[in-house]
Design a protein around this motif. Structure first.
Motif, short mmCIF file in Angstrom:
data_model
loop_
_atom_site.label_atom_id
_atom_site.label_comp_id
_atom_site.label_asym_id
_atom_site.label_seq_id
_atom_site.Cartn_x
_atom_site.Cartn_y
_atom_site.Cartn_z
N LEU A 227 0.82 -1.21 0.00
CA LEU A 227 0.00 0.00 0.00
C LEU A 227 0.86 1.27 0.00
O LEU A 227 0.52 2.26 -0.67
CB LEU A 227 -0.92 0.00 1.22
N LEU A 228 1.94 1.26 0.75
CA LEU A 228 2.82 2.43 0.78
C LEU A 228 3.38 2.74 -0.61
O LEU A 228 3.65 3.91 -0.93
CB LEU A 228 3.97 2.21 1.77
N ARG A 229 3.52 1.71 -1.43
CA ARG A 229 4.03 1.92 -2.79
C ARG A 229 2.90 2.21 -3.80
O ARG A 229 3.09 3.01 -4.72
CB ARG A 229 4.82 0.68 -3.23
N SER A 230 1.75 1.56 -3.62
CA SER A 230 0.72 1.65 -4.65
C SER A 230 -0.27 2.81 -4.45
O SER A 230 -0.73 3.40 -5.43
CB SER A 230 -0.06 0.34 -4.73
N LEU A 231 -0.61 3.11 -3.21
CA LEU A 231 -1.64 4.13 -2.98
C LEU A 231 -1.26 5.49 -3.58
O LEU A 231 -2.12 6.15 -4.21
CB LEU A 231 -1.95 4.25 -1.49
N ALA B 55 -9.12 4.26 5.23
CA ALA B 55 -8.77 3.22 6.21
C ALA B 55 -7.53 2.46 5.77
O ALA B 55 -6.68 2.10 6.61
CB ALA B 55 -9.95 2.27 6.40
N ALA B 56 -7.38 2.20 4.47
CA ALA B 56 -6.20 1.49 3.98
C ALA B 56 -4.93 2.31 4.22
O ALA B 56 -3.90 1.78 4.66
CB ALA B 56 -6.37 1.18 2.49
N TRP B 57 -5.01 3.61 3.94
CA TRP B 57 -3.87 4.48 4.23
C TRP B 57 -3.53 4.45 5.73
O TRP B 57 -2.35 4.39 6.11
CB TRP B 57 -4.19 5.93 3.82
#
Length: 317
Positions: A192-196, A278-280
């Motif tokens: 997520l840190l890379r894709s968001l 929420a994902a972040w």
């Protein structure tokens, strides 16, 4: 060295203990602390200020009340030079008081700032009121900060570059510092840190640390933000501190319903999908946990990893 002019005495006062402890442990920190009285004297002379004793709190800066030669009240802030503080003057200049305190003066390197004073200045964290009301107030400040789109040439780091660095650090720290941490949760957060940041539908000037202690009661607006750690990128990055620190949902037997309600409120006010917010938040909690492990703070890291698992559940990850 000549003493610093101040109301009721002379400087230097003892520095806040947390600043001494935090900065003193950093490379170059002891030398910065040693030179701080001279730095304050230089700002005082250049900007014709009378200073008062520093505020308590903070970790990487000296901040205290100042009065100008025209008797205006302000705040002088001098930060230890580090990555997160490098863009503060640029962001405050960009916002120009829209949701944040105004920048009045800045040193050439941007680490000494003369700022608008907030009065009465109490924090959102310490304000009486129901958590949902306080959260809404903080979210409206955030929406105000995001209103103006970034301009070409704005000298701020990209969120994508910063979180890519963090993803690499989490990958390295996981087997070394907390090998028993849930590998699925850690891999998900790293992804997520890379894709968001790459899949954001819009880009804003992020505050970067919009926790309830960094929102102050003011006269020209109900609330104004202070102490940004700004970047440019996906707005969903910003909400985690407000959601989790306005009070402590982790005290509940099952915090997930309360968290879902908060993300729904944030989605309505900010116009961002609740599951993305929420994902972040889950990804940021994992990164923060491993940052705490890296400084030996294992109980705090474990608490944030548990928080990350709940946030991941709420996000449906």
């Amino acid at each position: 060295m000549k003493p610093l002019r101040r109301a009721g005495g002379t400087f230097p006062d003892p520095l806040p203990e947390n600043v001494v402890r935090t900065v003193g442990a950093l490379d170059g920190g002891p030398a910065w602390l040693e030179s701080l009285p001279e730095t304050l004297a230089g700002a005082q002379d250049a900007w014709k200020l009378v200073l008062d004793a520093p505020f308590e709190g903070g970790s990487c800066s000296w901040a205290g009340p100042a009065r100008t030669d025209s008797a205006e009240h302000a705040v002088l802030k001098v930060s230890f030079p580090h990555r997160e503080a490098r863009g503060e003057a640029e962001a405050l200049r960009f916002w120009d008081g829209a949701g944040a305190v105004r920048l009045l003066r800045a040193s050439e390197d941007g680490f000494a700032l003369l700022l608008e004073e907030c009065r009465p200045g109490g924090t959102l964290r310490d304000s009486p009121g129901e958590p949902d009301e306080l959260l809404a107030a903080g979210l409206h400040v955030l929406a105000w900060l995001w209103r103006r789109p970034p301009e070409p040439g704005l000298d701020l780091e990209s969120l994508e570059a910063v979180t890519a660095d963090w993803a690499g650090l989490v990958e390295k720290r996981h087997p070394r510092l907390r090998p028993g941490a849930d590998p699925y949760l850690v891999r998900t957060a790293v992804g997520l840190l890379r894709s968001l940041p790459r899949t954001a539908e819009r880009s804003v000037v992020l505050h970067g640390d919009i926790n309830p202690g960094n929102i102050l009661a003011a006269e020209r607006a109900p609330w104004l933000a202070i102490d940004p750690k700004p970047m440019v990128g996906d707005p969903g990055y910003d909400v985690w501190p407000l959601i989790m620190q306005i009070d402590s949902p982790m005290r509940l037997v099952d915090p997930r319903p309360a968290l879902r309600s908060r993300f729904a409120a944030a989605a309505e006010i900010l116009g961002e999908p609740a599951d993305r917010l929420a994902a972040w938040s889950a990804a940021r909690a994992v990164e923060s946990a491993f940052d705490r492990y890296n400084i030996g703070s294992y109980p705090a890291g474990d608490a944030e990893l548990a928080q990350a698992q709940l946030l991941a559940d709420v996000a449906g990850l």
